[in-house]
Design a protein around this motif. Structure first.
Motif, PDB file in Angstrom:
ATOM      1  N   ALA A 121     -11.650  22.634  20.441  1.00  0.00           N
ATOM      2  CA  ALA A 121     -11.347  22.829  21.873  1.00  0.00           C
ATOM      3  C   ALA A 121      -9.868  23.172  22.053  1.00  0.00           C
ATOM      4  N   ARG A 122      -9.617  24.239  22.738  1.00  0.00           N
ATOM      5  CA  ARG A 122      -8.253  24.761  22.831  1.00  0.00           C
ATOM      6  C   ARG A 122      -8.163  25.646  24.064  1.00  0.00           C
ATOM      7  N   CYS A 123      -6.994  25.755  24.630  1.00  0.00           N
ATOM      8  CA  CYS A 123      -6.799  26.626  25.789  1.00  0.00           C
ATOM      9  C   CYS A 123      -6.469  28.039  25.309  1.00  0.00           C
ATOM     10  N   ASP A 124      -6.947  29.048  26.035  1.00  0.00           N
ATOM     11  CA  ASP A 124      -6.585  30.409  25.626  1.00  0.00           C
ATOM     12  C   ASP A 124      -5.568  31.052  26.569  1.00  0.00           C
ATOM     13  N   VAL A 125      -4.879  30.222  27.331  1.00  0.00           N
ATOM     14  CA  VAL A 125      -3.662  30.664  28.043  1.00  0.00           C
ATOM     15  C   VAL A 125      -2.500  30.002  27.294  1.00  0.00           C
ATOM     16  N   VAL A 159     -26.345  25.462  20.065  1.00  0.00           N
ATOM     17  CA  VAL A 159     -26.969  26.361  21.045  1.00  0.00           C
ATOM     18  C   VAL A 159     -25.867  26.830  21.978  1.00  0.00           C
ATOM     19  N   GLY A 160     -25.665  28.140  22.075  1.00  0.00           N
ATOM     20  CA  GLY A 160     -24.650  28.657  22.986  1.00  0.00           C
ATOM     21  C   GLY A 160     -23.492  29.274  22.246  1.00  0.00           C
ATOM     22  N   THR A 161     -23.139  30.483  22.667  1.00  0.00           N
ATOM     23  CA  THR A 161     -22.066  31.231  22.002  1.00  0.00           C
ATOM     24  C   THR A 161     -21.100  31.812  23.033  1.00  0.00           C
ATOM     25  N   GLY A 162     -20.753  30.991  24.045  1.00  0.00           N
ATOM     26  CA  GLY A 162     -19.682  31.363  24.973  1.00  0.00           C
ATOM     27  C   GLY A 162     -18.353  30.891  24.401  1.00  0.00           C
ATOM     28  N   SER A 163     -17.330  30.790  25.259  1.00  0.00           N
ATOM     29  CA  SER A 163     -15.984  30.400  24.800  1.00  0.00           C
ATOM     30  C   SER A 163     -16.027  29.117  23.982  1.00  0.00           C
ATOM     31  N   THR A 164     -16.868  28.159  24.408  1.00  0.00           N
ATOM     32  CA  THR A 164     -16.927  26.865  23.730  1.00  0.00           C
ATOM     33  C   THR A 164     -17.576  26.991  22.357  1.00  0.00           C
ATOM     34  N   GLY A 165     -18.779  27.580  22.315  1.00  0.00           N
ATOM     35  CA  GLY A 165     -19.486  27.718  21.044  1.00  0.00           C
ATOM     36  C   GLY A 165     -18.648  28.477  20.032  1.00  0.00           C
ATOM     37  N   ILE A 166     -17.951  29.483  20.524  1.00  0.00           N
ATOM     38  CA  ILE A 166     -17.151  30.339  19.640  1.00  0.00           C
ATOM     39  C   ILE A 166     -15.986  29.561  19.015  1.00  0.00           C
ATOM     40  N   GLN A 167     -15.458  28.576  19.755  1.00  0.00           N
ATOM     41  CA  GLN A 167     -14.394  27.733  19.189  1.00  0.00           C
ATOM     42  C   GLN A 167     -14.963  26.714  18.203  1.00  0.00           C
ATOM     43  N   LEU A 168     -16.154  26.237  18.536  1.00  0.00           N
ATOM     44  CA  LEU A 168     -16.752  25.131  17.790  1.00  0.00           C
ATOM     45  C   LEU A 168     -17.328  25.558  16.435  1.00  0.00           C
ATOM     46  N   GLN A 216     -28.176  31.915  19.233  1.00  0.00           N
ATOM     47  CA  GLN A 216     -27.462  32.825  20.134  1.00  0.00           C
ATOM     48  C   GLN A 216     -28.425  33.540  21.077  1.00  0.00           C
ATOM     49  N   ARG A 217     -28.162  33.395  22.382  1.00  0.00           N
ATOM     50  CA  ARG A 217     -28.964  34.160  23.350  1.00  0.00           C
ATOM     51  C   ARG A 217     -28.248  35.459  23.713  1.00  0.00           C
ATOM     52  N   THR A 218     -26.914  35.366  23.863  1.00  0.00           N
ATOM     53  CA  THR A 218     -26.151  36.567  24.208  1.00  0.00           C
ATOM     54  C   THR A 218     -24.951  36.669  23.267  1.00  0.00           C
ATOM     55  N   ALA A 219     -24.827  37.825  22.621  1.00  0.00           N
ATOM     56  CA  ALA A 219     -23.639  38.056  21.784  1.00  0.00           C
ATOM     57  C   ALA A 219     -22.466  38.356  22.708  1.00  0.00           C
ATOM     58  N   THR A 241     -17.264  41.494  31.744  1.00  0.00           N
ATOM     59  CA  THR A 241     -18.116  41.148  32.892  1.00  0.00           C
ATOM     60  C   THR A 241     -18.660  39.722  32.742  1.00  0.00           C
ATOM     61  N   LYS A 242     -18.703  39.220  31.515  1.00  0.00           N
ATOM     62  CA  LYS A 242     -18.794  37.787  31.275  1.00  0.00           C
ATOM     63  C   LYS A 242     -17.419  37.403  30.734  1.00  0.00           C
ATOM     64  N   ARG A 243     -17.084  36.129  30.828  1.00  0.00           N
ATOM     65  CA  ARG A 243     -15.740  35.687  30.425  1.00  0.00           C
ATOM     66  C   ARG A 243     -15.455  36.133  28.993  1.00  0.00           C
ATOM     67  N   LEU A 244     -14.337  36.831  28.821  1.00  0.00           N
ATOM     68  CA  LEU A 244     -13.909  37.262  27.490  1.00  0.00           C
ATOM     69  C   LEU A 244     -13.564  36.017  26.663  1.00  0.00           C
ATOM     70  N   THR A 258     -23.711  24.889  26.037  1.00  0.00           N
ATOM     71  CA  THR A 258     -24.479  25.704  26.986  1.00  0.00           C
ATOM     72  C   THR A 258     -23.837  25.817  28.363  1.00  0.00           C
ATOM     73  N   GLY A 259     -22.598  25.383  28.489  1.00  0.00           N
ATOM     74  CA  GLY A 259     -21.848  25.683  29.692  1.00  0.00           C
ATOM     75  C   GLY A 259     -22.078  24.736  30.853  1.00  0.00           C
ATOM     76  N   PHE A 260     -21.832  25.270  32.051  1.00  0.00           N
ATOM     77  CA  PHE A 260     -21.693  24.419  33.233  1.00  0.00           C
ATOM     78  C   PHE A 260     -22.385  25.030  34.455  1.00  0.00           C
ATOM     79  N   SER A 269     -23.802  36.245  34.827  1.00  0.00           N
ATOM     80  CA  SER A 269     -22.804  35.363  34.218  1.00  0.00           C
ATOM     81  C   SER A 269     -22.717  34.104  35.052  1.00  0.00           C
ATOM     82  N   TRP A 270     -21.930  33.139  34.550  1.00  0.00           N
ATOM     83  CA  TRP A 270     -21.753  31.942  35.377  1.00  0.00           C
ATOM     84  C   TRP A 270     -20.877  32.228  36.584  1.00  0.00           C
ATOM     85  N   TYR A 271     -20.155  33.362  36.597  1.00  0.00           N
ATOM     86  CA  TYR A 271     -19.400  33.750  37.797  1.00  0.00           C
ATOM     87  C   TYR A 271     -20.350  34.020  38.971  1.00  0.00           C
TER      88      TYR A 271
HETATM   89  P1  NAP Z   1     -20.701  29.558  28.854  1.00  0.00           P
HETATM   90  O1  NAP Z   1     -19.638  30.558  28.819  1.00  0.00           O
HETATM   91  O2  NAP Z   1     -21.551  29.473  30.078  1.00  0.00           O
HETATM   92  O3  NAP Z   1     -21.608  29.778  27.576  1.00  0.00           O
HETATM   93  C1  NAP Z   1     -22.791  29.076  27.428  1.00  0.00           C
HETATM   94  C2  NAP Z   1     -23.562  29.648  26.265  1.00  0.00           C
HETATM   95  O4  NAP Z   1     -24.783  28.940  26.165  1.00  0.00           O
HETATM   96  C3  NAP Z   1     -23.929  31.101  26.440  1.00  0.00           C
HETATM   97  O5  NAP Z   1     -23.944  31.719  25.187  1.00  0.00           O
HETATM   98  C4  NAP Z   1     -25.331  31.016  27.038  1.00  0.00           C
HETATM   99  O6  NAP Z   1     -26.103  32.162  26.839  1.00  0.00           O
HETATM  100  C5  NAP Z   1     -25.878  29.846  26.264  1.00  0.00           C
HETATM  101  N1  NAP Z   1     -26.941  29.176  26.965  1.00  0.00           N
HETATM  102  C6  NAP Z   1     -26.880  28.578  28.182  1.00  0.00           C
HETATM  103  N2  NAP Z   1     -28.067  28.052  28.512  1.00  0.00           N
HETATM  104  C7  NAP Z   1     -28.899  28.321  27.476  1.00  0.00           C
HETATM  105  C8  NAP Z   1     -30.265  28.047  27.224  1.00  0.00           C
HETATM  106  N3  NAP Z   1     -31.019  27.395  28.114  1.00  0.00           N
HETATM  107  N4  NAP Z   1     -30.798  28.471  26.066  1.00  0.00           N
HETATM  108  C9  NAP Z   1     -30.039  29.133  25.182  1.00  0.00           C
HETATM  109  N5  NAP Z   1     -28.748  29.434  25.361  1.00  0.00           N
HETATM  110  C10 NAP Z   1     -28.183  29.036  26.497  1.00  0.00           C
HETATM  111  O7  NAP Z   1     -20.105  28.064  28.634  1.00  0.00           O
HETATM  112  P2  NAP Z   1     -18.842  27.649  27.766  1.00  0.00           P
HETATM  113  O8  NAP Z   1     -18.834  28.359  26.490  1.00  0.00           O
HETATM  114  O9  NAP Z   1     -18.810  26.168  27.778  1.00  0.00           O
HETATM  115  O10 NAP Z   1     -17.627  28.186  28.603  1.00  0.00           O
HETATM  116  C11 NAP Z   1     -17.541  28.024  30.007  1.00  0.00           C
HETATM  117  C12 NAP Z   1     -16.181  28.441  30.467  1.00  0.00           C
HETATM  118  O11 NAP Z   1     -15.244  27.404  30.177  1.00  0.00           O
HETATM  119  C13 NAP Z   1     -15.610  29.651  29.787  1.00  0.00           C
HETATM  120  O12 NAP Z   1     -16.145  30.847  30.237  1.00  0.00           O
HETATM  121  C14 NAP Z   1     -14.143  29.462  30.072  1.00  0.00           C
HETATM  122  O13 NAP Z   1     -13.812  29.826  31.368  1.00  0.00           O
HETATM  123  C15 NAP Z   1     -13.996  27.973  29.913  1.00  0.00           C
HETATM  124  N6  NAP Z   1     -13.607  27.671  28.525  1.00  0.00           N
HETATM  125  C16 NAP Z   1     -12.388  28.103  28.123  1.00  0.00           C
HETATM  126  C17 NAP Z   1     -11.990  27.903  26.846  1.00  0.00           C
HETATM  127  C18 NAP Z   1     -10.664  28.405  26.420  1.00  0.00           C
HETATM  128  O14 NAP Z   1      -9.710  28.380  27.152  1.00  0.00           O
HETATM  129  N7  NAP Z   1     -10.536  28.907  25.252  1.00  0.00           N
HETATM  130  C19 NAP Z   1     -12.816  27.258  25.944  1.00  0.00           C
HETATM  131  C20 NAP Z   1     -14.061  26.815  26.372  1.00  0.00           C
HETATM  132  C21 NAP Z   1     -14.443  27.026  27.679  1.00  0.00           C
HETATM  133  P3  NAP Z   1     -26.187  33.306  27.988  1.00  0.00           P
HETATM  134  O15 NAP Z   1     -24.866  33.988  27.960  1.00  0.00           O
HETATM  135  O16 NAP Z   1     -27.313  34.149  27.558  1.00  0.00           O
HETATM  136  O17 NAP Z   1     -26.432  32.595  29.282  1.00  0.00           O
END
Ligand code: NAP
Length: 546
Positions: free
Chosen positions: A57-61, A186-195, A210-213, A329-332, A381-383, A494-496
């Motif tokens: 877990a880390r900030c990207d700013v 499960v999940g490859t957003g900013s969090t999964g990618i760090q983890l 991974q559901r979305t690359a 269009t989804k969070r980089l 899996t995000g928020f 996206s979650w936006y």
């Molecule tokens: P996220 O961006 O919403 O990513 C969630 C991941 O889980 C996505 O890959 C999503 O796939 C997948 N997912 C969600 N529900 C699922 C399901 N039912 N089955 C299978 N896959 C599922 O959440 P996050 O990675 O926790 O990040 C959230 C936000 O927190 C970031 O966008 C960012 O703003 C912030 N954050 C920032 C940092 C940083 O500063 N470096 C680090 C972590 C988080 P889909 O895309 O297909 O929905």
């Protein structure tokens, strides 16, 4: 009713949350002579940085920018060890802030707020905690963060799973050792990618579901450069001003002036290359139209895909890791060794877009195609972003509207600060403010200063009642939609836009107009006598003769 009258306690302001926003609110309100109580569900300060303790877990700013600017002494004395701080260091920073400004004595820890009701007759909010205590105050401020209500998929059989499972935002305090275990993420957003790279180093085998690359840019973190630190600290006021007036709340990003399409291919390549090598999430800002023009976006997307693919050895895995949506269009995401992790023998990418997870067994995750034996499962899996935490609290007016009723078709708010129909209730970085599209510390400081200045203005004039006007809220909401509609972001899932939560109303929630423009607008609203807000005495608000 959960409360009893004899533990009723009265304050000027009740604040929910002790992260960046709640701490700064407390500091400012106290300086204005107000009696404040802050409620915090955790057993310490920190908010996001208290809860998200997952490995990596880390900030990207950059740290020098992702920090409070309100105290010159604080920003000079604090020394960041890395260019991008990790969670433990940001948590230590917020603990230091709490101690340095003696904030803890007004924070009630281990206290989750369940309900908040405004009484028009008494012109005050009553807040009930889950433990059954009751507090009252003239004003209530939700400093609850934009990303705190976890989204956990509802997978049949999860209750039968015999291993440990985690959501990244409720990570245990004691480190979790995955050595020798088969682990699923499960999940490859900013969090999964760090983890992923961190868990891959430990686990016997790691399955990445991974559901979305996603698009990732290397973060290029490292020790804080002493020369850069000296330079920034030597002109911090100017750096902070530049950040406040910038689109994204970051001084380090130049504001682009050219279209991708108006420069020669070599120049465009060089511009992307500079950003790629610099690292972090500024790449889409190499040009001014990457997020607005489909062709410009396609060119930027192709550049990043090509760079990502160079890392991954297996072409089939590289294909599966290649995003198919327009960049930004989804969070980089920003990564440290994410794609490299897929070159390891102990990491398997599982495409759950093609074949979704159907069920969990005592020791397995089942997709339509295969069964994966796992000892531990991590949901990254995000928020339920921006609205979920607020809607989890039963907020409303006695015999009047509730937040849940007012937001049944999606969030409505004036400047992300107030909701028409809910007097004397403020939000920090609420819907319709730049919030998650910005360096959120800059946005938090802006909102906190606006709110506390507004309360000081009211106090000086003997006013004690403020409401957002429905027509001003509507006009602002139309503007938020209109600005978002010009960009490619509004069209994405996206979650936006609320698309990640089943059943959540769809619509672009944050304000895309930029931090600087937003601040200027909020300042103008205040200068014009808080245009779009009705400020009065409670008596006037009830229609009694003043
Ligand atoms: P996220 O961006 O919403 O990513 C969630 C991941 O889980 C996505 O890959 C999503 O796939 C997948 N997912 C969600 N529900 C699922 C399901 N039912 N089955 C299978 N896959 C599922 O959440 P996050 O990675 O926790 O990040 C959230 C936000 O927190 C970031 O966008 C960012 O703003 C912030 N954050 C920032 C940092 C940083 O500063 N470096 C680090 C972590 C988080 P889909 O895309 O297909 O929905």
């Amino acid at each position: 009713m959960m409360s009893v009258e004899n533990n009723d306690q009265h304050y000027d302001v009740l604040v929910v949350g002790a992260g960046f926003a709640g701490l700064y609110l407390l500091h400012r309100l106290r300086a204005q002579g107000m009696r404040v109580k802050v409620f915090e569900a955790g057993d310490d300060v920190g908010g996001t940085w208290y809860w998200n303790r997952y490995p990596g877990a880390r900030c990207d700013v950059e740290s020098l920018e992702y920090s409070f600017s309100f105290s010159e002494e604080l920003q000079q004395e604090w020394k960041w060890s890395e260019r991008y701080a990790g969670q433990p260091e940001i948590l230590r920073y917020l603990q230091h802030v709490a101690d340095r400004f003696d904030l803890r004595r007004d924070v009630l820890f281990n206290t989750r707020v369940a309900r908040a009701r405004f009484s028009p007759a008494r012109n005050e909010w009553t807040v009930n905690t889950e433990a059954g205590e009751q507090y009252r105050a003239r004003y209530c401020v939700m400093a609850t963060g934009n990303l705190s209500k976890a989204s956990v998929p509802d997978i049949p059989g999860i209750e039968s799973f015999k291993g440990r499972w985690f959501h990244t935002s409720a990570w245990p305090k004691e480190p979790v050792d995955f050595t020798g275990l088969r682990v699923g993420v499960v999940g490859t957003g900013s969090t999964g990618i760090q983890l992923v790279p961190r868990v891959a180093e430990q686990a016997r085998h790691l399955y990445v579901f991974q559901r979305t690359a996603n698009y990732c840019i290397p973060l290029r973190n490292g020790p804080q450069d002493a020369g850069i630190e000296r330079d920034v600290k030597g002109r911090y006021a100017a750096v902070r001003k530049q950040a406040r007036e910038s689109p994204s709340g970051v001084a380090g990003f130049n504001v682009p002036t050219q279209s991708v399409l108006e420069v020669r291919p070599e120049e465009r390549e060089a511009a992307f290359e500079r950003r790629w090598n610099w690292g972090g999430i500024g790449l889409t800002r190499a040009f001014n139209d990457v997020l607005f023009n489909e062709e410009s976006n396609r060119i930027a997307s192709e550049y990043v895909k090509r760079k990502m693919r160079e890392v991954v050895k297996d072409p089939k895995v590289a294909d599966a890791l290649t995003p198919t949506y327009p960049i930004g269009t989804k969070r980089l995401c920003a990564d440290t060794g994410y794609f490299q992790a897929f070159n390891r023998d102990n990491v398997t990418l599982v495409d759950i877009r093609r074949s979704p997870i159907r069920a969990m067994g005592p020791h397995s995750v089942e997709t339509g195609e295969a069964t994966y034996e796992v000892d531990a499962l991590i949901f990254a899996t995000g928020f339920d972003a921006m609205t979920g935490t607020l809607l989890a609290i039963d907020i409303g007016v006695e015999n009047g509207p509730t937040l849940r009723s007012l937001w049944a078709d999606g969030p409505h708010a004036y400047l992300g600060l107030m909701v028409a129909g809910l007097p004397n209730l403020f939000m920090v970085t609420g819907p319709g403010s730049p919030s998650v599209l910005s360096n959120v510390v800059v946005s938090i400081e802006q909102h906190v200063e606006w709110i506390t200045n507004c309360l000081a203005h009211m106090q000086e004039r003997g006013l004690d009642h403020i409401e957002a006007l429905a027509d001003a809220q509507q006009t602002w909401g139309d503007h938020v939609n209109e600005v978002a509609g010009r960009s490619l972001l509004a069209k994405a899932s996206s979650w936006y836009t609320g698309a990640n939560i089943p059943g959540k109303p769809r619509g672009f929630i944050p304000y895309m107009g930029g931090v600087g423009a937003f601040r200027a607008h909020c300042d103008e609203v205040a200068r014009n006598g808080y245009q779009g807000f009705a400020l009065s005495t409670a008596r006037q608000a009830q229609g009694s003769p003043a």
